[in-house]
Design a protein around this motif. Structure first.
Motif, short mmCIF file in Angstrom:
data_model
loop_
_atom_site.label_atom_id
_atom_site.label_comp_id
_atom_site.label_asym_id
_atom_site.label_seq_id
_atom_site.Cartn_x
_atom_site.Cartn_y
_atom_site.Cartn_z
N UNK A 49 0.81 -1.22 0.00
CA UNK A 49 0.00 0.00 0.00
C UNK A 49 0.84 1.27 0.00
N UNK A 50 2.15 1.16 -0.21
CA UNK A 50 3.03 2.32 -0.34
C UNK A 50 3.52 2.38 -1.78
N UNK A 51 3.38 3.54 -2.41
CA UNK A 51 3.71 3.70 -3.82
C UNK A 51 4.62 4.91 -3.99
N UNK A 52 5.66 4.75 -4.80
CA UNK A 52 6.54 5.86 -5.17
C UNK A 52 6.05 6.43 -6.49
N UNK A 53 5.79 7.74 -6.52
CA UNK A 53 5.33 8.41 -7.74
C UNK A 53 6.10 9.70 -7.93
N UNK A 54 6.24 10.09 -9.18
CA UNK A 54 6.84 11.39 -9.48
C UNK A 54 5.71 12.36 -9.84
N UNK A 55 5.68 13.49 -9.16
CA UNK A 55 4.68 14.53 -9.43
C UNK A 55 5.30 15.48 -10.44
N UNK A 56 4.85 15.38 -11.69
CA UNK A 56 5.42 16.24 -12.75
C UNK A 56 5.11 17.71 -12.53
N UNK A 57 3.96 18.02 -11.99
CA UNK A 57 3.58 19.42 -11.77
C UNK A 57 4.54 20.10 -10.80
N UNK A 58 4.95 19.39 -9.77
CA UNK A 58 5.87 19.95 -8.77
C UNK A 58 7.32 19.52 -9.00
N UNK A 59 7.54 18.61 -9.96
CA UNK A 59 8.85 18.03 -10.25
C UNK A 59 9.51 17.50 -8.98
N UNK A 60 8.75 16.67 -8.27
CA UNK A 60 9.28 16.05 -7.05
C UNK A 60 8.72 14.64 -6.92
N UNK A 61 9.42 13.83 -6.15
CA UNK A 61 8.97 12.47 -5.90
C UNK A 61 8.11 12.44 -4.65
N UNK A 62 7.13 11.53 -4.65
CA UNK A 62 6.20 11.40 -3.55
C UNK A 62 6.09 9.94 -3.14
N UNK A 63 5.89 9.72 -1.87
CA UNK A 63 5.48 8.41 -1.37
C UNK A 63 4.00 8.53 -1.06
N UNK A 64 3.21 7.70 -1.69
CA UNK A 64 1.79 7.66 -1.42
C UNK A 64 1.54 6.52 -0.46
N UNK A 65 1.09 6.87 0.73
CA UNK A 65 0.79 5.89 1.76
C UNK A 65 -0.67 6.07 2.15
N UNK A 66 -1.28 5.08 2.76
CA UNK A 66 -2.70 5.23 3.08
C UNK A 66 -2.99 6.53 3.83
N UNK A 67 -3.88 7.31 3.24
CA UNK A 67 -4.36 8.57 3.81
C UNK A 67 -3.26 9.60 4.02
N UNK A 68 -2.19 9.52 3.23
CA UNK A 68 -1.07 10.44 3.42
C UNK A 68 -0.23 10.52 2.15
N UNK A 69 0.36 11.68 1.93
CA UNK A 69 1.31 11.87 0.85
C UNK A 69 2.58 12.44 1.48
N UNK A 70 3.70 11.80 1.20
CA UNK A 70 4.99 12.23 1.74
C UNK A 70 5.83 12.78 0.60
N UNK A 71 6.23 14.03 0.71
CA UNK A 71 7.06 14.67 -0.31
C UNK A 71 8.52 14.32 -0.03
N UNK A 72 9.17 13.75 -1.03
CA UNK A 72 10.59 13.38 -0.90
C UNK A 72 11.44 14.49 -1.50
N UNK A 73 12.35 14.99 -0.75
CA UNK A 73 13.19 16.11 -1.17
C UNK A 73 14.56 15.61 -1.64
N UNK A 74 15.18 16.40 -2.48
CA UNK A 74 16.54 16.10 -2.94
C UNK A 74 16.60 14.75 -3.63
N UNK A 75 17.60 13.96 -3.26
CA UNK A 75 17.82 12.65 -3.89
C UNK A 75 17.04 11.54 -3.20
#
Length: 88
Positions: free
Chosen positions: A14-40
């Motif tokens: 239930x955890x998914x790594x996605x790239x948000x093209x609009x913000x040009x950043x990577x995200x971890x999508x977890x149940x009921x939450x979005x985690x913004x991954x910074x840098x590398x």
């Protein structure tokens, strides 16, 4: 205590790594939450496929980013994600 280097991290169910093209950043999508991954951080998480050990991940990142302190930064970062329940 140092993080184990023989652990083979992978995304938790239930955890998914996605790239948000609009913000040009990577995200971890977890149940009921979005985690913004910074840098590398997204590049680090992308290597967590369950096949590579932490040692392998550190080695690959050291090749990609030779001037970065990956050996000291990556293992505790991955351990933190595991404690959150986002990696297994």
């Amino acid at each position: 205590m140092a993080a184990p280097t023989d652990w083979r991290p992978r995304l938790a169910p239930a955890t998914v790594l996605r790239h948000d093209r609009a913000r040009d950043t990577d995200l971890l999508l977890v149940p009921e939450r979005v985690v913004v991954l910074r840098g590398a951080a997204g590049a680090v998480v992308a290597l967590c496929d369950g096949r590579r050990s932490v040692r392998d991940i550190v080695g690959e990142l050291a090749d990609r980013f030779p001037d970065s302190p990956v050996a000291t930064d990556v293992p505790p970062f991955l351990e933190g994600l595991r404690k959150e329940g986002w990696l297994r």
